[in-house]
Each structure stands twice: as C-alpha cells, then as structure tokens.
Design an enzyme around this catalytic site. Structure first.
Site, short mmCIF file in Angstrom:
data_model
loop_
_atom_site.label_atom_id
_atom_site.label_comp_id
_atom_site.label_asym_id
_atom_site.label_seq_id
_atom_site.Cartn_x
_atom_site.Cartn_y
_atom_site.Cartn_z
N ASP A 132 -10.67 -7.90 -1.43
CA ASP A 132 -9.85 -7.89 -0.93
C ASP A 132 -8.90 -9.51 -0.77
O ASP A 132 -9.67 -9.51 -1.01
CB ASP A 132 -10.07 -6.98 0.80
CG ASP A 132 -8.54 -6.78 1.13
OD1 ASP A 132 -7.44 -6.41 1.39
OD2 ASP A 132 -8.80 -6.82 2.64
N ASP A 161 -5.96 -9.68 1.94
CA ASP A 161 -5.51 -10.10 4.22
C ASP A 161 -6.66 -9.81 4.90
O ASP A 161 -7.13 -8.83 5.19
CB ASP A 161 -4.52 -9.15 4.10
CG ASP A 161 -3.13 -9.45 3.67
OD1 ASP A 161 -2.87 -9.87 4.10
OD2 ASP A 161 -3.12 -8.20 2.86
#
Length: 226
Positions: A8, A10
C-alpha cells in the site's frame, strides 16, 4: 515461495495520512463541519469519495456538491503531500531488502495514479518497483480485492504467493480477499484494534520486518494448499 511483495502507499510507504487529515479538516469547514484529528481517523484508508459520503450521511450539507468537496480535498492533499510528506520508518530499508532478494515489488493503492506518481518521485523510489497500480482504475476500490488482483495480474504472478503490506483495515480486507499473505502495519493509535486480527502477521512498523519474519511467512506460503 514468495513471488512478489506488494505495498500500500498512503501511511505505509509515505507519511501522508496527516496531510490528508489537514486537507479534510480545511475543506469540511467550508460546509459547516468542524472535524477533529480523531474524527478523521475514523475514515483512515477509505477513498476520499467514500469519506465525503460517510460525513454527508451523518451531517448533510447543502451549500456544495459532494463531488466538489472531494475534488478540493484531493487538490489540497496532493499539494501538501507533494511538498511536505516524508517516508515512513523503515521504508527504504525494506525496499532494499526485497530488491536484494530479487523479489519484484509493486504498489497497490486506493489513491489515484497521479498521486502515486507524485509520491514515487518525491521519495525517489521509482527504481524499486516494476508495477504501480491504482484502485481508481478498477471497478471497485478497497476493501474489495480488485486492486490487489489487478496488481498480481500485471506482475504475472499468483496472488497466493504475494506478500501484501497494509496499514489500514480496509486495505487489509482488500489484500486478504485477494488471497494474499498479509502483513498489517497499523498506526500506533489503532495497533490493538481487532480489525487487524485478519492479518497473517502484524508489526509496529516496516522497520520491524526482518529475515526471521520473512522466513516464517515463506513457510506459510509453502504450506498453503494450492
């Protein structure tokens, strides 16, 4: 064996979540909604369009469209992240670790592709990844598995032999639903939240990931029925 490591973005690779929260607080003020940092944390990991819907359902407004609010949050967050955001602890070491092992790496993010590109260049990490993919290009965003399945497809690998790193509950659900081995890296304020029990492994930061944990996860992949 582990055939790919998928991250991922953020809150996992880049310390962007505080900048998203600042943007949300500023823009929601324009519709009469005074959010606090703690209130913003309720929607961590959700696409901004879903964040806007979340608050509209609870405290509807009439002076601006939801699309306009989402668009302005995106614009402010992009500006703040592009000028201010730094790497998360252990990020660069982990990317170097997997590159040394010859394991291909990818990004699977709920954020749009232009923000992914912005972060990759701000952190100077483009060289590490063979694929970066946005859930906005899929039919459904996280917590649905589409972005992780699409990333595995682009890599040309079986999702079951992919190691997915996630910091949010929605992202973890997405990677788990795709059938991947999952490593949760929650923020301190929600580290003990039961939503992360879904993960194969939970660690406090990317800096905590080491060879012994890799070997344990490797064994997990090798014993998983095909």
């Amino acid at each position: 064996m582990i055939c790919a490591a998928i991250f991922d973005m953020d809150g996992l690779l880049v310390d962007s979540e505080p900048h998203w929260r600042i943007a949300e607080i500023e823009v929601f003020q324009t519709v009469g909604l005074a959010l606090t940092e703690e209130m913003c944390k309720r929607t961590t990991g959700m696409p901004i369009e879903s964040v806007v819907e979340y608050w509209y359902e609870r405290r509807p407004w009439t002076n601006r469209s939801r699309a306009e609010v989402a668009h302005e949050i995106h614009g402010k967050a992009f500006d703040y992240i592009g000028h201010r955001a730094g790497p998360m602890p252990g990020m660069l070491d982990r990317l170097q670790y997997f590159r040394a092992k010859g394991i291909p790496m990818a990004i699977a993010s709920a954020s749009p592709m232009n923000l992914i590109e912005l972060v990759i260049d701000r952190l100077n990490i483009r060289e590490f990844f063979v694929v970066w993919h946005s859930a906005t290009l899929e039919a459904r965003n996280k917590p649905h598995p589409d972005v992780y399945l699409g990333t595995a497809r682009k890599l040309g690998v079986d999702p079951a032999c992919c190691l997915a790193f996630e910091d949010s509950g929605n992202g973890l659900k997405s990677a788990h639903a795709a059938g991947m081995i999952t490593v949760a890296v929650p923020a301190d304020y929600e580290f003990d939240d039961s939503k992360f029990d879904l993960a194969t492994l939970k660690i406090p930061s990317l800096a905590a990931f080491d060879e012994s944990l890799f070997l344990a996860l490797q064994a997990e992949v090798d014993t998983t029925p095909s």
